[in-house]
Design a protein around this motif. Structure first.
Motif, PDB file in Angstrom:
ATOM      1  N   ASP A  47       6.768  84.660   4.969  1.00  0.00           N
ATOM      2  CA  ASP A  47       6.704  84.477   3.517  1.00  0.00           C
ATOM      3  C   ASP A  47       6.847  83.018   3.084  1.00  0.00           C
ATOM      4  O   ASP A  47       7.150  82.728   1.925  1.00  0.00           O
ATOM      5  CB  ASP A  47       7.748  85.356   2.815  1.00  0.00           C
ATOM      6  CG  ASP A  47       9.182  84.958   3.158  1.00  0.00           C
ATOM      7  OD1 ASP A  47       9.374  84.187   4.122  1.00  0.00           O
ATOM      8  OD2 ASP A  47      10.108  85.414   2.458  1.00  0.00           O
ATOM      9  N   ASN A  48       6.611  82.103   4.015  1.00  0.00           N
ATOM     10  CA  ASN A  48       6.638  80.677   3.695  1.00  0.00           C
ATOM     11  C   ASN A  48       5.403  80.019   4.294  1.00  0.00           C
ATOM     12  O   ASN A  48       5.482  78.964   4.931  1.00  0.00           O
ATOM     13  CB  ASN A  48       7.912  80.024   4.241  1.00  0.00           C
ATOM     14  CG  ASN A  48       8.295  78.774   3.466  1.00  0.00           C
ATOM     15  OD1 ASN A  48       7.682  78.440   2.452  1.00  0.00           O
ATOM     16  ND2 ASN A  48       9.298  78.065   3.943  1.00  0.00           N
ATOM     17  N   GLY A  53       0.422  83.683   2.547  1.00  0.00           N
ATOM     18  CA  GLY A  53       1.512  84.536   2.102  1.00  0.00           C
ATOM     19  C   GLY A  53       2.757  83.691   1.877  1.00  0.00           C
ATOM     20  O   GLY A  53       3.216  83.019   2.803  1.00  0.00           O
ATOM     21  N   ARG A  55       6.232  82.783  -1.303  1.00  0.00           N
ATOM     22  CA  ARG A  55       6.942  83.171  -2.518  1.00  0.00           C
ATOM     23  C   ARG A  55       6.644  82.185  -3.641  1.00  0.00           C
ATOM     24  O   ARG A  55       6.724  80.969  -3.433  1.00  0.00           O
ATOM     25  CB  ARG A  55       8.449  83.259  -2.269  1.00  0.00           C
ATOM     26  CG  ARG A  55       8.820  84.395  -1.310  1.00  0.00           C
ATOM     27  CD  ARG A  55      10.328  84.572  -1.198  1.00  0.00           C
ATOM     28  NE  ARG A  55      10.661  85.632  -0.264  1.00  0.00           N
ATOM     29  CZ  ARG A  55      10.758  86.922  -0.584  1.00  0.00           C
ATOM     30  NH1 ARG A  55      10.540  87.289  -1.830  1.00  0.00           N
ATOM     31  NH2 ARG A  55      11.063  87.823   0.325  1.00  0.00           N
ATOM     32  N   ILE A  61       6.370  87.585  -3.590  1.00  0.00           N
ATOM     33  CA  ILE A  61       5.449  87.290  -2.495  1.00  0.00           C
ATOM     34  C   ILE A  61       4.014  87.348  -3.008  1.00  0.00           C
ATOM     35  O   ILE A  61       3.599  88.327  -3.628  1.00  0.00           O
ATOM     36  CB  ILE A  61       5.652  88.271  -1.325  1.00  0.00           C
ATOM     37  CG1 ILE A  61       7.041  88.065  -0.705  1.00  0.00           C
ATOM     38  CG2 ILE A  61       4.566  88.090  -0.270  1.00  0.00           C
ATOM     39  CD1 ILE A  61       7.373  89.026   0.415  1.00  0.00           C
ATOM     40  N   VAL A  66      -2.082  88.381   0.861  1.00  0.00           N
ATOM     41  CA  VAL A  66      -1.337  89.380   0.092  1.00  0.00           C
ATOM     42  C   VAL A  66      -2.271  90.082  -0.888  1.00  0.00           C
ATOM     43  O   VAL A  66      -2.248  91.314  -1.024  1.00  0.00           O
ATOM     44  CB  VAL A  66      -0.154  88.718  -0.653  1.00  0.00           C
ATOM     45  CG1 VAL A  66       0.518  89.713  -1.602  1.00  0.00           C
ATOM     46  CG2 VAL A  66       0.868  88.185   0.353  1.00  0.00           C
ATOM     47  N   PRO A  84       8.955  90.255   5.153  1.00  0.00           N
ATOM     48  CA  PRO A  84       9.068  88.967   5.857  1.00  0.00           C
ATOM     49  C   PRO A  84       9.693  89.159   7.233  1.00  0.00           C
ATOM     50  O   PRO A  84      10.670  89.898   7.391  1.00  0.00           O
ATOM     51  CB  PRO A  84       9.989  88.147   4.944  1.00  0.00           C
ATOM     52  CG  PRO A  84       9.865  88.792   3.595  1.00  0.00           C
ATOM     53  CD  PRO A  84       9.688  90.258   3.878  1.00  0.00           C
ATOM     54  N   ASN A 104      -1.369  87.799   7.896  1.00  0.00           N
ATOM     55  CA  ASN A 104      -0.837  86.549   7.336  1.00  0.00           C
ATOM     56  C   ASN A 104      -1.415  85.353   8.098  1.00  0.00           C
ATOM     57  O   ASN A 104      -0.694  84.647   8.781  1.00  0.00           O
ATOM     58  CB  ASN A 104       0.689  86.564   7.438  1.00  0.00           C
ATOM     59  CG  ASN A 104       1.364  85.478   6.614  1.00  0.00           C
ATOM     60  OD1 ASN A 104       2.424  85.016   6.981  1.00  0.00           O
ATOM     61  ND2 ASN A 104       0.779  85.061   5.507  1.00  0.00           N
TER      62      ASN A 104
END
Length: 269
Positions: A47-48, A53, A55, A61, A66, A84, A104
């Motif tokens: 998630d980084n 993908g 935040r 997210i 996504v 995540p 991802n």
């Protein structure tokens, strides 16, 4: 009296045993339904990892992959959950069933094909160099004695490990949990360059045009992004592939690409 008591105990134990078996069977059925009988699809992601993908400012997210996954789940009439994970442990997460898919910016490689099924490729990707603005690093030879960063478990790390001559010429290779951390260290002078995904790196670079530059130097082969599934989950792979083909044909995938990249950069064949 003893015989009556023993008989009652036997009946009670049998009832408990049968109830337990029934519960186990129900749990097993519920578990199997999550990935291959129309249940929720759990998507494993880093998630980084913008723009695939990550935040947003509201801690939600979001990203290109996504949006693709949400549209695919909508067409399959299924819920989707984004989970995540530690990207360096992605194969274990998939194999254990903690996630149903890896979606991802996942490069399709021969090594990964040994541990998972893939969708058809939907976007090409290269591993290139990123440096600070005005850096004197312009060729691979300029990396000699330098410290290079990349993401742990990434294709960039794999390519550096495969090119032993290049790796031996470097002072150090530093692996980071994500590319954001690598770019922060690059900005602060803790490393001299980054080997990373062109799509992600250029997205981040464009957010900070006064700080970073890309060098059109490819490390390793050009790869393609695909969606990863467990080896025994062909049914889910086929379901998702079907709607991806529909999204490509009706222009939805192109629209999502234009939203994130300003143009359609998805594969057409």
């Amino acid at each position: 009296m003893k015989k009556i008591v023993l008989a009652c105990l036997s009946v009670m134990l049998a009832a408990v045993f049968l109830a337990g078996c029934g519960q186990d069977q129900n749990q097993a059925a519920s578990s199997s339904s999550s990935s291959d009988k129309g249940g929720k699809i759990v998507v494993g992601l880093d998630d980084n990892y913008p723009p695939m993908g990550f935040r947003d400012e509201n801690n939600e997210i979001t990203g290109f992959d996504v949006d693709l996954a949400k549209e695919a789940a909508k067409r399959l009439n299924r819920e989707v959950e984004f989970k995540p994970i530690d990207w360096s442990s992605k194969e274990a997460e998939l194999k254990s069933g903690r996630v149903d898919v890896l979606w991802n910016g996942l490069d399709i490689t021969e090594d990964r094909k040994k541990n998972m099924l893939f969708s058809d490729p939907y976007m090409d990707n290269r591993q290139i160099l990123f440096v600070t603005k005005g850096s004197s690093i312009n060729t691979l030879a300029d990396l000699q004695g330098k410290t290079v960063g990349t993401q742990s478990g990434s294709t960039g790390e794999e390519n550096l490990n495969k090119d032993q001559a290049l790796k031996d010429s470097l002072k150090e290779v530093k692996a980071y949990p994500d590319y954001i951390a690598a770019f922060m260290d690059l900005e602060n002078g803790r490393i001299d360059a980054i080997v990373g995904d062109e799509i992600t790196g250029r997205y981040y670079m464009n957010k900070h045009p006064d700080k970073f530059e890309a060098r059109d130097i490819v490390i390793g082969d050009v790869t393609s992004f695909g969606i990863g599934f467990a080896m025994d989950n062909k049914s889910l792979r086929d379901e998702v592939q079907k709607v991806l083909d529909e999204m490509k044909k009706d222009g939805t995938m192109a629209q999502i690409s234009e939203k994130w990249f300003g143009k359609d950069i998805t594969k057409k064949d």
